[in-house]
Design a protein around this motif. Structure first.
Motif, PDB file in Angstrom:
ATOM      1  N   PRO A 211      -3.896 -54.264  33.173  1.00  0.00           N
ATOM      2  CA  PRO A 211      -3.433 -53.367  34.226  1.00  0.00           C
ATOM      3  C   PRO A 211      -3.024 -54.187  35.457  1.00  0.00           C
ATOM      4  O   PRO A 211      -3.426 -55.344  35.587  1.00  0.00           O
ATOM      5  CB  PRO A 211      -4.676 -52.504  34.510  1.00  0.00           C
ATOM      6  CG  PRO A 211      -5.843 -53.326  34.071  1.00  0.00           C
ATOM      7  CD  PRO A 211      -5.337 -54.158  32.914  1.00  0.00           C
ATOM      8  N   PHE A 214       0.393 -53.406  32.508  1.00  0.00           N
ATOM      9  CA  PHE A 214       0.219 -53.712  31.079  1.00  0.00           C
ATOM     10  C   PHE A 214       1.442 -54.424  30.499  1.00  0.00           C
ATOM     11  O   PHE A 214       1.878 -54.155  29.383  1.00  0.00           O
ATOM     12  CB  PHE A 214      -0.095 -52.441  30.289  1.00  0.00           C
ATOM     13  CG  PHE A 214      -1.354 -51.758  30.738  1.00  0.00           C
ATOM     14  CD1 PHE A 214      -2.599 -52.215  30.321  1.00  0.00           C
ATOM     15  CD2 PHE A 214      -1.304 -50.663  31.602  1.00  0.00           C
ATOM     16  CE1 PHE A 214      -3.763 -51.598  30.745  1.00  0.00           C
ATOM     17  CE2 PHE A 214      -2.472 -50.038  32.029  1.00  0.00           C
ATOM     18  CZ  PHE A 214      -3.698 -50.508  31.598  1.00  0.00           C
ATOM     19  N   THR A 241      -2.597 -46.730  26.791  1.00  0.00           N
ATOM     20  CA  THR A 241      -2.243 -46.955  28.202  1.00  0.00           C
ATOM     21  C   THR A 241      -1.119 -46.072  28.716  1.00  0.00           C
ATOM     22  O   THR A 241      -0.963 -45.908  29.927  1.00  0.00           O
ATOM     23  CB  THR A 241      -1.829 -48.417  28.424  1.00  0.00           C
ATOM     24  OG1 THR A 241      -0.591 -48.663  27.732  1.00  0.00           O
ATOM     25  CG2 THR A 241      -2.898 -49.373  27.924  1.00  0.00           C
ATOM     26  N   ARG A 431     -10.076 -43.607  28.890  1.00  0.00           N
ATOM     27  CA  ARG A 431      -8.825 -42.885  28.628  1.00  0.00           C
ATOM     28  C   ARG A 431      -9.058 -41.379  28.642  1.00  0.00           C
ATOM     29  O   ARG A 431      -9.981 -40.862  28.026  1.00  0.00           O
ATOM     30  CB  ARG A 431      -8.271 -43.285  27.254  1.00  0.00           C
ATOM     31  CG  ARG A 431      -6.884 -42.741  26.947  1.00  0.00           C
ATOM     32  CD  ARG A 431      -6.565 -42.832  25.467  1.00  0.00           C
ATOM     33  NE  ARG A 431      -7.199 -41.753  24.701  1.00  0.00           N
ATOM     34  CZ  ARG A 431      -7.058 -41.566  23.381  1.00  0.00           C
ATOM     35  NH1 ARG A 431      -6.310 -42.411  22.681  1.00  0.00           N
ATOM     36  NH2 ARG A 431      -7.657 -40.567  22.773  1.00  0.00           N
TER      37      ARG A 431
END
Length: 455
Positions: A211, A214, A241, A431
């Motif tokens: 991050p 990415f 992501t 997530r």
């Protein structure tokens, strides 16, 4: 710890299995029979029966093992336990938590597709389909692929229908990878990549995407390719992501593959959920179709994840190995659902435009809510997932935080450490999914705003 070390085994059939596996000698059978008899008596006895049990019965019970036999699994799969998605969904039910973890919609697919499946069933399309797909679906996949990429493919020789994209991934790995071949994957990655590569006996090399953006680490990727590299696995839009591989990144990967004679396997199940960036199919880049297997499905685009209708598109020389594996994995996929999928893929452009608008609204609800609750939220250009940094809340890792989130807040997220070869690399991230109706998303956001506390 939230994650169990083993799956609980049912002991109910243990003694029956021992009987079946015992040698055909009379003593072995008598011994196994006594053990089965003892198990059945123990399962049905009451306290009073135990008090009055005969000495023979008590002796038989004493012969039973105190622990069930250990679970057995091939070495190539012994590191893989119950999937994280199953674990989280079970915990959601147990704690009455709102499930923003597993990526399945809590709303149904479009009526015109469901009606097509019902009609196919009523018309008697219920027996084995052709191994590589119902002709109408193969043609619909080829037509959709041409519309999306400009590439014309032979539906008979280059399109194979599978039981979801997960089976397409397995058939690709098992049909085209030899033991010892190196395969490069980008972490975090969908968990079936590592498992199926392990089944194929591949040597896995992981390139970590960091991050906030990415981005592909170019120098690391270049140095990872050797004479033993067989393939690179790409997922775009990227789960977990939400990253979209840029044209520049894909062109770089393509040039490396052409230069080193490397294949590319692409998982593109979220191609219709590309928001802030353009989805680019790797196979459409110059010189890449001949070395690419493109995998997709209808599950995400049509909110029909339970149908498990997927496919792979590849040139004939790659399709051959793929179909060899597919033949012995599932052979064929649900016939009436294939007919319905052929109808789905002919949907007008307005369907896909409305789908994207709907998900953009859902995404905004979740993203703004996560920011207001105190998370560090990373950009998501595609899929229906958002990755956040949970560390502002003071928990040592993602598993501990997700356990707290379920138990105390009543919301489920997925710990991302399971998507890395080295779990430490994902311990700060979790997530969330927004493939839920708006009321569910607002309720989850409300809980997090009210109940999340920093330690």
């Amino acid at each position: 710890m939230l994650l169990p070390s083993v799956i609980n085994a049912s002991p109910s059939a243990t003694c029956e299995t021992m009987l079946l596996r015992s040698s055909p000698s009379s003593s072995a059978f008598r011994y196994a029979a006594r053990r089965i008899s003892a198990v059945r008596m123990a399962a049905t006895s009451t306290a009073s029966e135990e008090k009055g049990a005969s000495s023979v019965e008590k002796e038989q019970r004493n012969q039973l093992p105190s622990n069930p036999p250990p679970l057995q699994v091939a070495k190539r799969l012994e590191k893989f336990k119950t999937t994280i998605f199953t674990q989280m969904s079970m915990l959601a039910i147990k704690h009455g938590a709102i499930n923003l973890g597993q990526g399945f919609p809590n709303f149904d697919g479009p009526e015109f597709v469901k009606e097509a499946a019902i009609q196919a069933i009523k018309e008697g399309k219920n027996q084995y389909a052709r191994g590589y797909g119902v002709p109408e679906l193969n043609s619909a996949i080829a037509a959709r692929f041409k519309k999306d990429t400009g590439l014309e493919v032979d539906p008979e020789k280059e399109v194979t229908v599978t039981s979801g994209c997960t089976e397409a991934i397995a058939a690709t790995m098992l049909g085209l990878i030899n033991p010892g071949d190196e395969v490069i994957i980008f972490a975090p990655f969908y968990d079936s990549y590592e498992a199926t590569l392990s089944m194929a006996g591949a040597k896995i090399k992981s390139i970590t995407l960091h991050p906030p953006d990415f981005a592909v680490p170019v120098d690391e990727l270049k140095s990872a390719i050797t004479k033993d590299t067989r393939a690179i696995m790409i997922n775009t839009p990227h789960n977990p992501t939400g990253k979209m591989f840029s044209r520049e990144e894909l062109e770089l990967i393509a040039s490396l593959c052409i230069e080193n004679d490397v294949l590319v396997f692409t998982d593109e199940v979220y191609d219709k959920l590309a928001f802030e960036a353009e989805h680019i199919c790797m196979a459409s880049l110059p010189g890449m179709y001949e070395r690419t297997v493109t995998m997709n499905s209808i599950g995400k685009t049509f909110s029909l994840t339970g149908w498990k209708i997927g496919w792979a598109i590849a040139p004939p020389h790659l399709t051959w190995g793929f179909r060899q594996a597919h033949s012995f994995l599932t052979f064929a996929t649900s016939t009436p659902m294939q007919w319905a999928a052929s109808v789905a893929l002919k949907a007008p452009d307005t369907y896909f435009e409305e789908l994207k608008r709907d998900y953009l609204m859902k995404k905004e609800i979740l993203v703004e809510g996560l920011k207001a609750a105190g998370f560090i939220v990373y950009p998501s250009s595609g899929t229906y997932f958002v990755v956040v940094d949970h560390t502002p809340f003071g928990y040592e890792n993602d598993v501990a935080f997700c356990e707290y989130l379920i138990r105390e807040v009543g919301v489920v997220a997925i710990p991302t450490s399971v998507f890395y070869l080295d779990p430490e690399e994902g311990k700060n991230l979790v997530r969330f999914t927004f493939c839920k109706d708006e009321d569910t998303l607002r309720a989850a956001v409300k809980r997090m705003k009210e109940r999340l506390h920093k330690r």
